[in-house]
Design an enzyme around this catalytic site. Structure first.
Site, PDB file in Angstrom:
ATOM      1  N   ALA A 253     -35.232 -32.897  -4.352  1.00  0.00           N
ATOM      2  CA  ALA A 253     -35.270 -33.033  -5.818  1.00  0.00           C
ATOM      3  C   ALA A 253     -36.276 -34.116  -6.233  1.00  0.00           C
ATOM      4  CB  ALA A 253     -33.877 -33.377  -6.336  1.00  0.00           C
ATOM      5  N   GLY A 255     -38.320 -31.468  -6.791  1.00  0.00           N
ATOM      6  CA  GLY A 255     -38.883 -30.201  -6.358  1.00  0.00           C
ATOM      7  C   GLY A 255     -40.395 -30.069  -6.397  1.00  0.00           C
ATOM      8  N   ASP A 274     -30.849 -31.106  -1.159  1.00  0.00           N
ATOM      9  CA  ASP A 274     -30.644 -32.428  -1.753  1.00  0.00           C
ATOM     10  C   ASP A 274     -29.137 -32.593  -1.964  1.00  0.00           C
ATOM     11  OD1 ASP A 274     -32.733 -34.513  -3.236  1.00  0.00           O
ATOM     12  OD2 ASP A 274     -30.693 -34.632  -4.028  1.00  0.00           O
ATOM     13  N   ASP A 319     -38.507 -36.331   3.024  1.00  0.00           N
ATOM     14  CA  ASP A 319     -38.864 -37.261   1.944  1.00  0.00           C
ATOM     15  C   ASP A 319     -37.656 -38.170   1.741  1.00  0.00           C
ATOM     16  OD1 ASP A 319     -40.040 -38.510  -0.152  1.00  0.00           O
ATOM     17  OD2 ASP A 319     -40.072 -36.783  -1.499  1.00  0.00           O
ATOM     18  N   CYS A 372     -41.584 -43.110  -0.891  1.00  0.00           N
ATOM     19  CA  CYS A 372     -42.405 -43.707  -1.953  1.00  0.00           C
ATOM     20  C   CYS A 372     -42.120 -45.206  -1.980  1.00  0.00           C
ATOM     21  CB  CYS A 372     -42.156 -43.049  -3.309  1.00  0.00           C
ATOM     22  SG  CYS A 372     -40.440 -43.077  -3.870  1.00  0.00           S
TER      23      CYS A 372
END
Length: 426
Positions: A253, A255, A274, A319, A372
């Site tokens: 998410a 996406g 997710d 991720d 990130c």
């Protein structure tokens, strides 16, 4: 609702109640006129960027702090100081509208106090600004734990990182190859007088020289283009998906990366997982607008046996949940919502997901570990520890001494991101 009152309420919910700006702001925008949405966003983002500096000025100008039910008026004062210090709004309008905000917040008897504080700031602005930036918190706009972490991890570049974090992020687009090449879409934007720049290593990315409403972008509703930072777009370059493969996007998410894989690789089968049902709604919405198909699963990545019983994956994009310290320029509230001990908890969670997902990867398959974040604990150290405990894992395209690729905030005008590519020995 008065925009300044709304901004004070948003900042109160973030700073005092620990809520996420991305959750609070959209709801607040519904309470004001559409033409004021951009102003509300500018004020909220700005106050959160420079919070310690504004707090320092407010504290200097008040005999005693506002507490309890009056705390929202403290944030209204910060809203006023921010406008006077950083925005081009005429000072009389900034003060007048901020004082008027006391009505919407049901505190008209505080009008006099707020007016006096803002007038005092106007009179002594230069001296107050100087004092507010004489200490690290006010000068750099970061909590001390994060500033120390950056100074330790990046002794030569921490100041550039801090500066990038306190700068507005650009608007990056991802062009959908199913409809146009990047150059073709750039021509469509040129025809609309929307100026852009390309990116040297993200081949689908265009940076708008001036942000605009997505509905002004040609074919946005038809799925010709999406908004996504160039650093996030690099995930598909590291993953290198192939047609006919079974690919997992783990912690998928909202996406964007799932969609990019499908845009680039017709004929691959993508599973997007997710653990957050609400955020998965965004995945459905994004894929629907882009007319793309993926299998969407709600589940905990640490326990794949609960949600996956089919064959193993050719490629996995992991991720990982992270501190998001690479995207502070887009989410300035991260500075005030995160705590130092969050990093330890996150690295433990990442390691558990890493190990569980590795078992779902085919022999000979590829995994891309991504965050990130810019903290070494979540990135370089995490991958080093994984390689040490995982006999059949090989690092691709980087050195064992410094595994993976760390992008720092502001580098080529991108967000901060980390990628490491790992292969599973046959």
């Amino acid at each position: 609702m008065n925009v300044r009152a709304t901004a004070a309420s948003v900042i109160f919910q973030v700073v005092d109640q620990g809520q996420s700006l991305s959750n609070v702001l959209p709801a607040a925008q519904q309470q004001i006129k559409p033409r004021d949405h951009a102003l509300l966003q500018e004020i909220c983002y700005g106050v959160l960027r420079f919070l310690p500096r504004l707090e320092s000025i407010a504290n200097e100008l008040m005999d005693k702090p506002l507490k309890g039910k009056q705390r929202v008026f403290h944030h209204l004062i910060l809203v006023g100081i921010y406008q006077l210090s950083f925005m081009r709004i005429p000072p009389h309008a900034a003060v007048g509208e901020t004082v008027e905000g006391t009505k919407g917040l049901k505190g008209p008897r505080l009008r006099g106090l707020i007016n006096a504080v803002l007038r005092s700031y106007q009179r002594d602005q230069e001296a107050l600004d100087l004092k507010a930036t004489s200490h690290n918190a006010g000068k750099y706009g970061h909590p001390s734990w994060l500033l120390k972490l950056l100074q330790s991890a990046y002794p030569d570049s921490w100041q550039q990182i801090v500066e990038a974090n306190n700068t507005k992020a650009p608007m990056w687009l991802r062009v959908n190859r199913q409809h146009h090449t990047r150059d073709e879409y750039q021509q469509l934007l040129n025809a609309e007088e929307i100026a852009t720049e390309t990116h040297p290593t993200a081949p689908d990315a265009l940076k708008l020289l001036s942000p605009c409403d997505v509905l002004k972008l040609p074919g946005f509703e038809q799925g010709w283009v999406s908004v996504q930072d160039a650093a996030a777009q690099l995930s598909v370059e590291y993953l290198q998906p192939k047609s006919g493969e079974l690919i997992l996007d783990c912690c998928a998410a909202p996406g964007g990366k799932t969609a990019h894989i499908l845009e680039r690789t017709p004929g691959c089968q993508v599973v997007a997982i997710d653990c957050d049902e609400n955020r998965l709604k965004r995945v459905h919405e994004n894929l629907e607008r882009l007319n793309l198909q993926a299998e969407i699963v709600c589940g905990d990545a640490r326990y794949p046996e609960q949600w996956w019983s089919s064959e193993k994956f050719d490629r996995i994009l992991l991720d990982a949940p992270c501190s998001a310290t690479g995207v502070i320029r887009r989410h300035p509230d991260i500075k005030w919502l995160r705590r130092a001990d969050d990093i330890t908890a996150l690295t433990q969670l990442q390691a558990e997901i890493f190990d569980a997902m590795w078992l779902q990867l085919k022999s000979g398959g590829t995994m891309v570990y991504a965050t990130c974040s810019i903290t070494p604990q979540e990135n370089r150290d995490q991958v080093t520890a994984f390689l040490q405990r995982t006999a059949d894992a090989t690092l691709i395209d980087s050195e064992l001494a410094n595994p993976g690729h760390q992008i720092l905030p502001g580098e080529q005008d991108m967000d901060g991101f980390y990628y490491a590519v790992l292969a599973k020995k046959s």
